[in-house]
Design a protein around this motif. Structure first.
Motif, short mmCIF file in Angstrom:
data_model
loop_
_atom_site.label_atom_id
_atom_site.label_comp_id
_atom_site.label_asym_id
_atom_site.label_seq_id
_atom_site.Cartn_x
_atom_site.Cartn_y
_atom_site.Cartn_z
N THR A 16 1.80 9.37 -6.06
CA THR A 16 2.29 10.44 -5.59
C THR A 16 3.39 11.22 -6.95
N TYR A 39 -4.96 -0.81 -9.38
CA TYR A 39 -3.94 0.04 -9.50
C TYR A 39 -3.54 -0.40 -11.10
N SER A 54 0.88 -1.34 -0.12
CA SER A 54 0.06 -0.09 0.07
C SER A 54 0.96 1.30 -0.09
N GLU A 55 2.06 1.30 0.79
CA GLU A 55 2.93 2.43 0.87
C GLU A 55 3.51 2.46 -0.47
N THR A 67 2.39 1.84 -3.42
CA THR A 67 1.43 2.24 -4.49
C THR A 67 1.27 3.64 -4.15
N ARG A 68 1.00 4.23 -3.01
CA ARG A 68 0.93 5.51 -2.59
C ARG A 68 2.07 6.52 -3.44
N ARG A 123 -5.02 5.13 -9.09
CA ARG A 123 -5.82 3.89 -8.25
C ARG A 123 -7.16 4.31 -8.87
#
Length: 163
Positions: free
Chosen positions: A73, A90, A65-66, A68-69, A79
């Motif tokens: 960014t 994603y 998750s981190e 993909t964020r 997403r």
């Protein structure tokens, strides 16, 4: 033992994904896992759920998750919610490299704003410090101008073979 002359696509992709982890991760200042995730999504024929990415990376849900964020960014991953699918998926953006350049431009604009504020607030500093702030502002003003030019020049070249 050698696999012989025919290599499986999965084995080839694993090596390519590891290369992404090492090379793009290092070059972009991303953790290797973010580079591997980029490689997975670039090579994926379809959007992937977080669970699929987690499994492909061999990572925890939190780590996947981190990562993909981080890629969202940085302007390279979207997403999205597909009709009829409960989980978000994603995908690698079609304009990921424009998104990456745009992210760099946005960061540089923030640093230019900092340089301008620092120069304004540092007007009573000694000459050497004022010169440093002036140089900082000039550098970021130059970089913003150049990155804006690059974004505009690159956009039409993204897919020159697709008119």
């Amino acid at each position: 033992m050698s696999e012989g002359p025919v290599h499986s696509e999965a084995a080839d992709n694993r090596q390519l994904i590891e290369d992404f982890g090492l090379r793009i991760g290092t070059a972009m200042g991303w953790p290797p896992m973010a580079g591997r995730l980029a490689g997975i999504l670039i090579l994926s024929p379809a959007p992937m759920t977080l669970a699929e990415l987690q499994q492909a990376l061999g990572a925890s849900k939190g780590s996947a998750s981190e990562m993909t964020r981080l890629l969202i960014t940085n302007g390279t991953v979207d997403r999205i919610k597909l009709p009829g699918v409960r989980q978000a998926v994603y995908e690698w953006r079609d304009d990921a490299w424009v998104g990456c350049l745009q992210h760099q431009l946005d960061q540089t604009k923030q640093l230019l704003a900092l340089a301008e504020a620092a120069q304004e607030h540092g007007s009573r500093l000694p000459s050497a410090q004022q010169t440093r702030l002036l140089d900082m502002r000039a550098y970021y003003a130059f970089m913003v101008e150049q990155l804006q030019r690059l974004v505009e020049e690159y956009k039409p070249q993204r897919h020159p073979d697709q008119g």
